[in-house]
Design an enzyme around this catalytic site. Structure first.
Site, PDB file in Angstrom:
ATOM      1  N   VAL A  40       0.833  -1.198   0.000  1.00 28.24           N
ATOM      2  CA  VAL A  40       0.000   0.000   0.000  1.00 28.24           C
ATOM      3  C   VAL A  40       0.871   1.253   0.000  1.00 28.24           C
ATOM      4  O   VAL A  40       0.609   2.209  -0.735  1.00 28.24           O
ATOM      5  CB  VAL A  40      -0.991   0.001   1.194  1.00 28.24           C
ATOM      6  CG1 VAL A  40      -1.768   1.299   1.268  1.00 28.24           C
ATOM      7  CG2 VAL A  40      -1.951  -1.187   1.095  1.00 28.24           C
ATOM      8  N   CYS A  41       1.940   1.247   0.782  1.00 25.26           N
ATOM      9  CA  CYS A  41       2.847   2.404   0.842  1.00 25.26           C
ATOM     10  C   CYS A  41       3.563   2.603  -0.492  1.00 25.26           C
ATOM     11  O   CYS A  41       3.717   3.734  -0.959  1.00 25.26           O
ATOM     12  CB  CYS A  41       3.859   2.228   1.967  1.00 25.26           C
ATOM     13  SG  CYS A  41       3.105   2.111   3.610  1.00 25.26           S
ATOM     14  N   ASP A  42       3.970   1.507  -1.103  1.00 24.70           N
ATOM     15  CA  ASP A  42       4.614   1.547  -2.413  1.00 24.70           C
ATOM     16  C   ASP A  42       3.661   2.190  -3.429  1.00 24.70           C
ATOM     17  O   ASP A  42       4.040   3.121  -4.147  1.00 24.70           O
ATOM     18  CB  ASP A  42       4.968   0.112  -2.831  1.00 24.70           C
ATOM     19  CG  ASP A  42       5.521   0.005  -4.239  1.00 24.70           C
ATOM     20  OD1 ASP A  42       6.730  -0.216  -4.361  1.00 24.70           O
ATOM     21  OD2 ASP A  42       4.745   0.129  -5.206  1.00 24.70           O
ATOM     22  N   THR A 101       3.071   5.961  -2.773  1.00 27.02           N
ATOM     23  CA  THR A 101       4.236   6.756  -3.176  1.00 27.02           C
ATOM     24  C   THR A 101       4.270   6.925  -4.690  1.00 27.02           C
ATOM     25  O   THR A 101       4.458   8.033  -5.207  1.00 27.02           O
ATOM     26  CB  THR A 101       5.529   6.097  -2.659  1.00 27.02           C
ATOM     27  OG1 THR A 101       5.445   5.996  -1.231  1.00 27.02           O
ATOM     28  CG2 THR A 101       6.753   6.896  -3.047  1.00 27.02           C
TER      29      THR A 101
END
Length: 164
Positions: A59-61, A64
């Site tokens: 999710v963070c990838d 970003t």
């Protein structure tokens, strides 16, 4: 103190949360070479600050990548801040072939997290959130995602960023 969930478990956020309309608090974080970076490093530029718990998660990838792809045409800067080590952030950028992504580490003393009210108590991670600042560092948009594994509202954040 604000309460969110992370992986469906309740978590308390530490620090005073910033609000729309106020002047953005300063912070000190580290860039990928471990040099100190502050809010004034980006003086005179509008800023989309994308905050993620760890750059090494799916999710963070995606968060970003999405903000960097969508906002890169704008006249401003997109910053991704997490409590990951600067070395891990640098490795992530290199392994993904992303040269223009600005990742900043709040690992050293959680300066950003404390000043923006997004430190997850007991986890030493930052809550998924988005802050949009105008060229004078006035906060024009904030979102702290209520479930830390969910995506932020990309469209609302990008609309606020593009509107300045």
């Amino acid at each position: 103190m604000t309460q969110i969930t992370f992986k469906q478990e309740p978590v308390t956020l530490l620090g005073e949360q910033v609000k729309e309309g106020q002047e953005a608090p300063d912070f000190t974080v580290l860039d990928n070479s471990t040099a100190e970076v502050t809010l004034s490093t980006y003086e005179g530029q509008k800023k989309l600050i994308s905050v993620v718990p760890s750059i090494d998660t799916g999710v963070c990838d995606q968060q970003t990548r999405k903000f960097n792809e969508e906002a890169s045409q704008e006249d401003g800067v997109v910053l991704t801040i997490s409590a990951d080590l600067p070395f891990a952030q640098k490795r992530w950028c290199a392994s993904n072939g992303l040269d223009n992504v600005i990742t900043l580490s709040d690992h050293k003393d959680l300066s950003f997290g404390k000043n923006y009210g997004v430190v997850m108590e007991g986890l030493r991670l930052l809550a998924r959130s988005v802050f949009v600042l105008d060229k004078n560092d006035k906060v024009i948009y904030t979102e702290i995602v209520s479930e830390g594994t969910d995506f932020p509202d990309f469209e609302k954040a990008l609309e606020a960023y593009r509107s300045i």
